[in-house]
Design a protein around this motif. Structure first.
Motif, short mmCIF file in Angstrom:
data_model
loop_
_atom_site.label_atom_id
_atom_site.label_comp_id
_atom_site.label_asym_id
_atom_site.label_seq_id
_atom_site.Cartn_x
_atom_site.Cartn_y
_atom_site.Cartn_z
N GLU A 1 14.78 -52.19 4.91
CA GLU A 1 14.02 -53.44 5.04
C GLU A 1 12.71 -53.22 5.80
O GLU A 1 11.66 -53.76 5.43
N TRP B 1 7.67 -59.72 1.66
CA TRP B 1 8.17 -58.75 2.65
C TRP B 1 7.25 -58.63 3.86
O TRP B 1 7.65 -58.10 4.88
N PHE C 1 10.26 -43.39 -4.17
CA PHE C 1 10.19 -44.65 -4.94
C PHE C 1 8.74 -45.07 -5.17
O PHE C 1 8.36 -45.45 -6.27
C1 HMH Z 1 12.91 -49.53 -2.87
N1 HMH Z 1 13.18 -50.54 -0.67
C2 HMH Z 1 13.07 -50.72 -1.99
N2 HMH Z 1 13.11 -51.94 -2.53
C3 HMH Z 1 13.26 -53.03 -1.74
N3 HMH Z 1 13.28 -54.27 -2.33
C4 HMH Z 1 13.37 -52.87 -0.35
C5 HMH Z 1 13.33 -51.60 0.15
C6 HMH Z 1 13.49 -54.02 0.62
O1 HMH Z 1 14.41 -54.93 0.31
#
Ligand code: HMH
Length: 222
Positions: A141, A169, A214
């Motif tokens: 998070e 976020w 990612f």
């Molecule tokens: C890859 N990391 C990734 N996606 C998300 N949505 C979050 C963290 C946070 O929830």
């Protein structure tokens, strides 16, 4: 330094990796307005897959908190996170529609996403330790919180159509929630055995590495 929690000690120790995950070129390209929209669409579709796997992970944390936690408020904090995920999945569908991203077939997880989801699964097992899993949860998070908050700063040139994503976020409310998670993790780590500490530190590093991968995947579209 006496009052510094374990997490801040680790973040200082692994500063470069943490910065790599929270100030990644993908995020920098959002905040300077140079983002390639096809990268954003890749991220959107892949993150929807990730969040779907994240739900059972958070559910497993609720079970662990209920069974093992010495503090009742843990479960409530995590449950709040779970409720937000319900909203988030709806938001992904709405956002995907807006950008013309197909969320049903044939959307498949790319390899870095698959590997990240597999890591989540390893933390979901009954044998997985609560302290280790909550540390990973905080890190997952916190990376998004810090990354997207950067795109909302005064100097950022985030395209207006991406502001809502960053707000999800990067908001104060999400920052506060991350703070509560950090608090829980630090409290558990303070009482942890050497073995748990070692595993939790590795879990934190593993999250940071997966987050970097990612972003890389989103950026390159594969
Ligand atoms: C890859 N990391 C990734 N996606 C998300 N949505 C979050 C963290 C946070 O929830």
């Amino acid at each position: 330094m006496e009052n510094e929690g374990v997490i801040d000690t680790w973040l200082r120790k692994h500063r470069l990796l943490y910065v790599g995950a929270t100030k990644h070129p993908f995020i920098l390209s959002i905040s300077d307005g140079t983002i390639d929209i096809s990268s954003f669409k890749t991220w959107l579709g892949q993150d929807y897959i990730f969040v779907r796997a994240f739900v059972p992970f958070v559910a497993s944390l609720i079970v662990k908190a209920w069974k093992e936690s010495d503090d009742r408020s843990d479960m409530e904090v995590i449950l709040g996170g779970m409720a937000a995920l319900n909203d988030e999945l709806e938001w992904f569908k709405k956002e995907a529609f807006k950008w013309g991203v197909q969320l049903s077939h044939p959307l498949l997880p790319h390899k870095p996403n698959q590997e990240y989801c597999r890591f989540l699964e390893s933390l979901m097992s009954v044998e997985a330790n609560y302290t280790v899993a909550i540390t990973a949860f905080w890190a997952i998070e916190a990376v998004y919180q810090e990354s997207f908050a950067l795109c909302l700063g005064d100097e950022s040139r985030t395209p207006p159509e991406l502001k809502e994503t960053c707000q999800r976020w990067g908001s104060e409310a999400f920052a506060k929630y991350c703070c509560s998670l950090k608090h829980i993790a630090n409290r558990r780590l303070k009482q942890a055995s050497d073995d748990e500490l070692k595993k939790a530190e590795v879990a934190l590093l593993t999250v940071l590495e997966h987050e970097v991968e990612f972003w890389n995947m989103s950026r390159s579209g594969s």
